[in-house]
Scaffold this motif. Structure first.
Motif, short mmCIF file in Angstrom:
data_model
loop_
_atom_site.label_atom_id
_atom_site.label_comp_id
_atom_site.label_asym_id
_atom_site.label_seq_id
_atom_site.Cartn_x
_atom_site.Cartn_y
_atom_site.Cartn_z
N TYR A 1 4.13 18.50 4.45
CA TYR A 1 2.94 17.80 4.94
C TYR A 1 3.32 16.41 5.43
CZ TYR A 1 0.00 21.14 2.36
OH TYR A 1 -0.62 22.25 1.88
N ASP A 2 2.54 15.92 6.38
CA ASP A 2 2.50 14.50 6.69
C ASP A 2 1.24 13.97 6.01
OD1 ASP A 2 4.81 14.04 8.26
OD2 ASP A 2 3.83 14.96 9.98
N LEU A 3 1.41 12.98 5.15
CA LEU A 3 0.29 12.32 4.48
C LEU A 3 0.14 10.94 5.10
CD1 LEU A 3 1.42 13.18 0.84
CD2 LEU A 3 -0.17 14.46 2.25
N ILE A 4 -1.06 10.60 5.48
CA ILE A 4 -1.29 9.36 6.23
C ILE A 4 -2.43 8.60 5.58
CG2 ILE A 4 -1.84 8.42 8.51
CD1 ILE A 4 -1.02 11.36 9.53
N TRP A 5 -2.24 7.28 5.39
CA TRP A 5 -3.29 6.47 4.78
C TRP A 5 -3.18 5.03 5.24
CZ3 TRP A 5 -3.22 3.09 0.12
CH2 TRP A 5 -4.52 2.74 -0.30
N LEU A 6 -4.32 4.42 5.49
CA LEU A 6 -4.41 2.99 5.81
C LEU A 6 -5.51 2.41 4.94
CD1 LEU A 6 -3.62 0.52 7.53
CD2 LEU A 6 -5.36 1.26 9.18
N LEU B 1 5.85 11.77 -11.72
CA LEU B 1 6.01 11.24 -10.37
C LEU B 1 7.09 12.01 -9.65
CD1 LEU B 1 5.14 9.08 -8.33
CD2 LEU B 1 6.98 7.64 -9.22
N ASP B 2 6.73 12.57 -8.51
CA ASP B 2 7.67 13.33 -7.69
C ASP B 2 8.18 12.50 -6.54
OD1 ASP B 2 9.02 15.75 -6.82
OD2 ASP B 2 7.50 15.91 -5.26
N ASN B 3 7.30 11.68 -5.96
CA ASN B 3 7.64 10.96 -4.74
C ASN B 3 6.72 9.77 -4.58
OD1 ASN B 3 8.84 10.72 -2.14
ND2 ASN B 3 8.92 12.95 -2.02
N ILE B 4 7.23 8.69 -4.03
CA ILE B 4 6.39 7.52 -3.73
C ILE B 4 6.83 6.95 -2.38
CG2 ILE B 4 7.88 5.97 -5.05
CD1 ILE B 4 5.35 4.34 -5.74
N HIS B 5 5.85 6.59 -1.58
CA HIS B 5 6.10 5.98 -0.27
C HIS B 5 5.21 4.75 -0.18
CE1 HIS B 5 8.03 9.69 1.21
NE2 HIS B 5 7.14 10.28 0.44
N TYR B 6 5.78 3.61 0.19
CA TYR B 6 4.94 2.43 0.34
C TYR B 6 5.44 1.52 1.43
CZ TYR B 6 8.33 0.35 -2.96
OH TYR B 6 9.47 -0.08 -3.59
N VAL B 7 4.50 0.71 1.94
CA VAL B 7 4.75 -0.22 3.04
C VAL B 7 4.09 -1.55 2.68
CG1 VAL B 7 4.88 1.61 4.79
CG2 VAL B 7 2.68 0.55 4.29
N ASP B 8 4.31 -2.55 3.53
CA ASP B 8 3.65 -3.83 3.32
C ASP B 8 2.14 -3.68 3.54
OD1 ASP B 8 6.00 -5.19 2.76
OD2 ASP B 8 6.35 -5.72 4.85
N ASP C 1 0.87 -1.18 0.00
CA ASP C 1 0.00 0.00 0.00
C ASP C 1 0.90 1.22 0.00
OD1 ASP C 1 -2.46 -1.39 0.22
OD2 ASP C 1 -2.21 -1.56 2.39
N GLY C 2 0.45 2.32 -0.60
CA GLY C 2 1.33 3.47 -0.63
C GLY C 2 0.64 4.76 -1.02
N LEU C 3 1.46 5.79 -1.11
CA LEU C 3 1.05 7.12 -1.55
C LEU C 3 2.03 7.57 -2.62
CD1 LEU C 3 0.45 8.64 1.98
CD2 LEU C 3 -1.30 8.34 0.24
N ALA C 4 1.50 8.12 -3.69
CA ALA C 4 2.33 8.66 -4.76
C ALA C 4 1.97 10.13 -4.94
CB ALA C 4 2.10 7.89 -6.06
N ILE C 5 3.00 10.97 -5.04
CA ILE C 5 2.79 12.39 -5.25
C ILE C 5 3.26 12.71 -6.66
CG2 ILE C 5 3.40 14.72 -4.50
CD1 ILE C 5 3.94 12.24 -1.93
N PHE C 6 2.35 13.30 -7.45
CA PHE C 6 2.65 13.68 -8.83
C PHE C 6 2.68 15.20 -8.92
CE2 PHE C 6 0.87 9.45 -9.21
CZ PHE C 6 1.66 8.87 -10.20
N ALA C 7 3.80 15.73 -9.44
CA ALA C 7 3.97 17.18 -9.60
C ALA C 7 3.48 17.61 -10.98
CB ALA C 7 5.44 17.55 -9.42
N PRO C 8 2.90 18.80 -11.06
CA PRO C 8 2.39 19.27 -12.35
C PRO C 8 3.51 19.58 -13.34
CG PRO C 8 2.26 21.02 -10.73
CD PRO C 8 2.72 19.79 -10.00
#
Length: 164
Positions: free
Chosen positions: A103-108, A80-87, A65-72
């Motif tokens: 920012y802190d971006l949080i997702w479950l 794609l600017d940044n990607i964070h992922y975990v199990d 699972d993860g979060l991807a940040i896309f810059a214009p």
């Protein structure tokens, strides 16, 4: 004349049949960009929100699972600017700079989530916990002032389960 028309038709057919370079302008295009990162992870986008001028996507695969940040980009798309992922099943916490704001971006990615409790400790002082109702996109918190901070996150579901 017939040869020129045949060549023009072949060129047009070739242009239409060749896959275009992914410019990130659509959700499908952004998924294709993610697919190109690692052929062993078949990323899909769950939801997306605009944060400033950037697109933040919640992403998942069979085991991540993860979060991807896309810059214009100037062409109207996104890169794609940044990607964070975990199990799979872990809380994703991404520390990201978007439009010169941290920012802190949080997702479950869990079903039946009710709310999240977010606790910041800034320069040794623990702030009042934030309780936020869950919506599909990630939770965004602008970073607190101070040089030294820590973040604790707990999610609660409708069955009373706690995810830390």
């Amino acid at each position: 004349f017939i040869i020129v028309i045949a060549v023009i038709c072949c060129v047009i057919a070739t242009i239409l049949l060749l896959p275009g370079e992914e410019n990130g302008a659509t959700k499908e295009s952004r998924e294709a960009i993610l697919q190109d990162l690692d052929k062993n992870i078949a990323w899909q986008i769950s939801s997306e929100i605009m944060v400033g001028n950037s697109m933040v996507s919640t992403i998942y695969s069979t085991d991540k699972d993860g979060l991807a940040i896309f810059a214009p980009q100037q062409n109207g798309g996104y890169e794609l600017d940044n990607i964070h992922y975990v199990d799979k099943g872990e809380i994703v916490i991404a520390h990201a700079l978007i439009d010169q704001i941290w920012y802190d971006l949080i997702w479950l990615d869990q079903p039946d989530l009710l709310y999240a409790e977010i606790m910041y400790t800034v320069d040794g002082w623990q702030a009042e916990p934030l309780q936020l109702a869950i919506k599909d996109p990630p939770i965004l918190c602008q970073l607190p002032p101070g040089d030294d901070y820590s973040l604790e996150v707990r999610y609660y579901d409708i069955h009373g389960n706690v995810y830390e």
